[in-house]
Design an enzyme around this catalytic site. Structure first.
Site, PDB file in Angstrom:
ATOM      1  N   TYR A 154       0.689  -1.212  -0.464  1.00 13.44           N
ATOM      2  CA  TYR A 154       0.184   0.202   0.081  1.00 13.44           C
ATOM      3  C   TYR A 154       0.198   1.555   0.083  1.00 13.44           C
ATOM      4  O   TYR A 154      -0.067   1.795  -0.449  1.00 13.44           O
ATOM      5  CB  TYR A 154      -1.002   0.098   1.144  1.00 13.44           C
ATOM      6  CG  TYR A 154      -1.853   1.072   1.238  1.00 13.44           C
ATOM      7  CD1 TYR A 154      -3.235   1.177   0.500  1.00 13.44           C
ATOM      8  CD2 TYR A 154      -2.258   1.773   2.384  1.00 13.44           C
ATOM      9  CE1 TYR A 154      -4.143   1.959   0.298  1.00 13.44           C
ATOM     10  CE2 TYR A 154      -2.741   3.103   1.871  1.00 13.44           C
ATOM     11  CZ  TYR A 154      -4.208   3.208   1.624  1.00 13.44           C
ATOM     12  OH  TYR A 154      -5.032   3.811   1.413  1.00 13.44           O
ATOM     13  N   GLN A 251       3.825  15.381  12.787  1.00 13.36           N
ATOM     14  CA  GLN A 251       4.546  15.034  14.061  1.00 13.36           C
ATOM     15  C   GLN A 251       5.967  14.802  14.019  1.00 13.36           C
ATOM     16  O   GLN A 251       7.215  14.519  12.991  1.00 13.36           O
ATOM     17  CB  GLN A 251       4.290  13.948  14.699  1.00 13.36           C
ATOM     18  CG  GLN A 251       2.304  13.749  15.011  1.00 13.36           C
ATOM     19  CD  GLN A 251       1.989  12.760  15.455  1.00 13.36           C
ATOM     20  OE1 GLN A 251       1.524  12.634  17.323  1.00 13.36           O
ATOM     21  NE2 GLN A 251       0.957  12.162  14.752  1.00 13.36           N
TER      22      GLN A 251
HETATM   23  P1  NAI Z   1     -14.449   2.695   0.312  1.00 13.92           P
HETATM   24  O1  NAI Z   1     -14.264   1.108   0.555  1.00 13.92           O
HETATM   25  O2  NAI Z   1     -15.145   2.844   1.519  1.00 13.92           O
HETATM   26  O3  NAI Z   1     -14.538   2.934  -0.885  1.00 13.92           O
HETATM   27  C1  NAI Z   1     -13.929   2.814  -2.055  1.00 13.92           C
HETATM   28  C2  NAI Z   1     -14.546   2.427  -3.236  1.00 13.92           C
HETATM   29  O4  NAI Z   1     -13.996   2.279  -4.781  1.00 13.92           O
HETATM   30  C3  NAI Z   1     -15.569   1.527  -3.660  1.00 13.92           C
HETATM   31  O5  NAI Z   1     -17.185   1.749  -4.165  1.00 13.92           O
HETATM   32  C4  NAI Z   1     -15.268  -0.100  -4.359  1.00 13.92           C
HETATM   33  O6  NAI Z   1     -16.340  -0.791  -4.857  1.00 13.92           O
HETATM   34  C5  NAI Z   1     -14.582   1.371  -5.173  1.00 13.92           C
HETATM   35  N1  NAI Z   1     -13.069   0.180  -5.996  1.00 13.92           N
HETATM   36  C6  NAI Z   1     -12.794  -0.398  -5.314  1.00 13.92           C
HETATM   37  N2  NAI Z   1     -11.886  -1.216  -6.148  1.00 13.92           N
HETATM   38  C7  NAI Z   1     -12.017  -0.928  -7.434  1.00 13.92           C
HETATM   39  C8  NAI Z   1     -12.185  -1.452  -9.144  1.00 13.92           C
HETATM   40  N3  NAI Z   1     -10.861  -1.677  -9.150  1.00 13.92           N
HETATM   41  N4  NAI Z   1     -12.477  -0.350  -9.793  1.00 13.92           N
HETATM   42  C9  NAI Z   1     -13.205   0.478  -9.517  1.00 13.92           C
HETATM   43  N5  NAI Z   1     -13.615   0.586  -8.385  1.00 13.92           N
HETATM   44  C10 NAI Z   1     -13.416   0.260  -6.921  1.00 13.92           C
HETATM   45  O7  NAI Z   1     -12.933   3.546   0.726  1.00 13.92           O
HETATM   46  P2  NAI Z   1     -12.356   4.860   1.457  1.00 13.92           P
HETATM   47  O8  NAI Z   1     -12.151   4.751   2.254  1.00 13.92           O
HETATM   48  O9  NAI Z   1     -13.497   5.556   0.904  1.00 13.92           O
HETATM   49  O10 NAI Z   1     -11.672   4.358  -0.367  1.00 13.92           O
HETATM   50  C11 NAI Z   1     -11.052   5.608  -1.088  1.00 13.92           C
HETATM   51  C12 NAI Z   1      -9.778   6.213  -2.002  1.00 13.92           C
HETATM   52  O11 NAI Z   1      -9.177   6.894  -0.348  1.00 13.92           O
HETATM   53  C13 NAI Z   1      -8.864   4.809  -1.698  1.00 13.92           C
HETATM   54  O12 NAI Z   1      -8.252   4.935  -2.199  1.00 13.92           O
HETATM   55  C14 NAI Z   1      -8.399   5.192  -0.268  1.00 13.92           C
HETATM   56  O13 NAI Z   1      -6.666   3.774  -0.376  1.00 13.92           O
HETATM   57  C15 NAI Z   1      -7.817   6.565   0.255  1.00 13.92           C
HETATM   58  N6  NAI Z   1      -7.689   6.338   1.675  1.00 13.92           N
HETATM   59  C16 NAI Z   1      -8.405   6.022   2.711  1.00 13.92           C
HETATM   60  C17 NAI Z   1      -8.440   6.045   3.476  1.00 13.92           C
HETATM   61  C18 NAI Z   1      -9.367   5.713   4.584  1.00 13.92           C
HETATM   62  O14 NAI Z   1      -8.825   6.361   5.667  1.00 13.92           O
HETATM   63  N7  NAI Z   1     -10.110   5.961   3.889  1.00 13.92           N
HETATM   64  C19 NAI Z   1      -7.272   7.508   4.207  1.00 13.92           C
HETATM   65  C20 NAI Z   1      -6.744   7.070   2.840  1.00 13.92           C
HETATM   66  C21 NAI Z   1      -6.567   7.150   1.594  1.00 13.92           C
END
Ligand code: NAI
Length: 251
Positions: A154, A251
């Protein structure tokens, strides 16, 4: 408040969490949305929630090169241009390096990093046709700035997003195509992706101890920063990294 009136915005991973919150913010600011996700059911629900016939949804696996070409053709036909691209879809795998298979390593790089390259390449010609200057926002993480144990794939992927963003920003500036490219770096945000961690009292306490503001972020707090990067308020920003992490990396 930033306005996105008459702008066309594509958000990947728009069916959940930060992507969905971003789509809602952008729609409230006047944008026409193209929601992309690989989860058909959640995508349909997100589109229904926006409840406005001007928005579109498209099933897309962001690791699929042909899928991106199809989506570019759909947007070209529907709108003839794109103003904002949010490369948001992604997820992590939290395992020791010793236990990470090459297959899993490649899957994490594909969904978080290949996707950003594929999306940028597919959409640049449409973003260059924006009358207001295209804006690409790439989802990195605090894990693209600072390492963490048991998160090698990641961290590698999100670190790659951070520097690809800077290279793309410089390339767009050199080409004079008017497209700005920035990355966004959330800290711990409460979404369906992270709810399992936040629901476990021991893990949640660890994360919060690591966050000076003492709480996890809300997806809408990331969406607010997305709106800033998408709109004219950030028109002199390109190649920047916007950290939204409750102080974690200070930090
Ligand atoms: P989430 O799981 O709530 O939403 C992610 C969405 O992306 C889902 O609807 C899923 O179906 C879709 N998805 C996953 N793989 C896919 C693919 N191959 N093709 C098309 N759609 C796909 O996750 P969240 O937390 O909203 O994360 C969104 C982004 O933010 C990610 O890139 C994550 O790594 C990043 N992120 C999240 C953090 C957190 O604490 N939630 C912190 C820092 C970054």
């Amino acid at each position: 408040m930033s306005k996105l009136t008459d702008r066309i915005a594509l958000v990947t991973g728009a069916a959940s969490g930060i992507g969905k919150a971003t789509a809602i913010r952008f729609a409230e600011a006047g944008a026409t949305l193209v929601l992309a996700d690989r989860n058909a059911e959640a995508l349909a629900a997100a589109l229904a929630e926006l409840d406005d016939p001007r928005h579109l949804s498209c099933l897309l696996d962001v690791t699929d090169e042909a899928g991106w070409a199809e989506l570019a053709a759909t947007i070209e036909t529907a709108f003839g241009r794109l103003d904002v691209l949010v490369n948001n879809a992604g997820y992590g795998a939290f395992r020791s390096i010793a236990e990470t298979t090459l297959e899993e390593w490649r899957a994490i790089l594909a969904v978080n990093l290949d996707s950003v390259f594929l999306g940028t390449r597919a959409m640049l010609p449409l973003l260059a046709k924006s009358r207001v200057g295209g804006s690409i926002i790439n989802m990195s993480s605090i894990r693209g700035i600072a390492g963490a144990p048991f998160a090698g794939s990641y961290c590698a992927a999100k670190g790659g997003v951070r520097l690809f963003t800077k290279a793309a920003a410089l390339e767009c500036a050199a080409l004079g195509n008017g497209v700005r490219v920035n990355s966004i770096h959330p800290g711990h945000v409460l979404t369906p992706l992270t709810s399992r961690v936040h629901d476990d009292p021991e893990q949640a306490a660890k994360l919060l101890a690591d966050t000076p503001m003492g709480r996890a972020g809300d997806p809408d707090e990331i969406a607010a920063a997305m709106l800033f990067l998408a709109g004219d308020g950030s028109r002199y920003m390109t190649g920047s990294e916007l950290v939204v992490d409750g102080g974690s990396t200070a930090q």
